[in-house]
Motif scaffolding. Sequence first.
Motif, PDB file in Angstrom:
ATOM      1  N   ASN A 245       0.843  -1.191   0.000  1.00 23.71           N
ATOM      2  CA  ASN A 245       0.000   0.000   0.000  1.00 23.71           C
ATOM      3  C   ASN A 245       0.882   1.247   0.000  1.00 23.71           C
ATOM      4  OD1 ASN A 245      -2.501  -1.322   0.073  1.00 23.71           O
ATOM      5  ND2 ASN A 245      -2.436  -1.532   2.292  1.00 23.71           N
TER       6      ASN A 245
ATOM      7  N   THR B 294       0.649   5.726  -0.914  1.00 28.42           N
ATOM      8  CA  THR B 294      -0.248   6.863  -1.123  1.00 28.42           C
ATOM      9  C   THR B 294       0.138   7.559  -2.418  1.00 28.42           C
ATOM     10  OG1 THR B 294      -0.580   7.183   1.253  1.00 28.42           O
ATOM     11  CG2 THR B 294      -1.118   9.026  -0.185  1.00 28.42           C
TER      12      THR B 294
ATOM     13  N   GLY C 283      -2.504  11.506  -2.654  1.00 28.34           N
ATOM     14  CA  GLY C 283      -3.399  11.565  -1.510  1.00 28.34           C
ATOM     15  C   GLY C 283      -4.334  10.371  -1.366  1.00 28.34           C
TER      16      GLY C 283
ATOM     17  N   LEU D  70      -4.812   6.235  -0.925  1.00 27.89           N
ATOM     18  CA  LEU D  70      -4.231   4.936  -0.611  1.00 27.89           C
ATOM     19  C   LEU D  70      -4.419   4.019  -1.816  1.00 27.89           C
ATOM     20  CD1 LEU D  70      -2.950   3.093   1.604  1.00 27.89           C
ATOM     21  CD2 LEU D  70      -5.294   2.339   2.109  1.00 27.89           C
ATOM     22  N   THR D  71      -3.345   3.403  -2.256  1.00 31.01           N
ATOM     23  CA  THR D  71      -3.386   2.581  -3.463  1.00 31.01           C
ATOM     24  C   THR D  71      -2.544   1.330  -3.260  1.00 31.01           C
ATOM     25  OG1 THR D  71      -3.583   4.580  -4.831  1.00 31.01           O
ATOM     26  CG2 THR D  71      -2.944   2.544  -5.946  1.00 31.01           C
TER      27      THR D  71
END
Length: 264
Positions: free
Chosen positions: A41, A43, A46, A48-49
């Motif tokens: 995970n 960011t 901005g 969360l990916t």
Amino acid sequence: MQLFAFISLLTAVRAIVVPAVDSSGHFHSPVPLDVAPQGKNVTINGVLTYVSLPKGKFDPTIAVLMLTDVFGLPSPDNLVLADQWAAAGFATFAPDYLNGDALPTGGNITAWAVNHGEAQTTPPLLAVVSALKSRGVKQIATTGYCFGGLYTTRLVQNNTIAVGTMAHPSSLNVPTDFELVKAQSHVPVEINNAELDTGFTPALAVETDGVLGDGQYPPGYFRRQFDGVGHGFAVRANASDPVQVAAKQGAFDTSLAFIKKHLK
């Protein structure tokens, strides 16, 4: 974002809305204990990916944007599926466009949907798309599952991506959403649907064919139906059921082949 809202208004004028299938209508399979997510995970702009990268060399100008179902990043099935795309050779990004509020297993999707309309979910999605393009990604292939099928369609309608695939999409307007695709898009589209889906039913799939099929959509259109399975089949499969296992893999293979065919 204004264009997304305008499209939403147009699609509300007429058509059948594909319902979001309740949590109980999805198959919930535990990920085998010997399978763990390989990505991480991060960011991005901005948001969360979940990012999963191929282990070998890959083209950094191409990315797969994976739009999850309503269970989002907390679902290990979604993360492992993103890893599968990475293993196929693509840098894969699964943004948390649900804003940290994925539907829990057993949750009430009607109540949940109140805070997850396009006004809430579109901004984080577009933020990640913008960031990827600013980092040198030239072609984005989007694959959306269930809830993610709606947003794949939006990105197709706006010609934001290079190619779009989806499986058992929900929350669409049929046929209007696909009439908009036909009218204004040049992005190839592929759909995997399920014989037993209570949302995007076979009848709605055939109606979609009536808009995009038989060469009516020059950029490219393909649909494949998987029999004996229901909503969510492309994300989760009971490992002891060979029909489910084959359908899940078949949906992935079909989408992968379509994406490879249409990337330039």
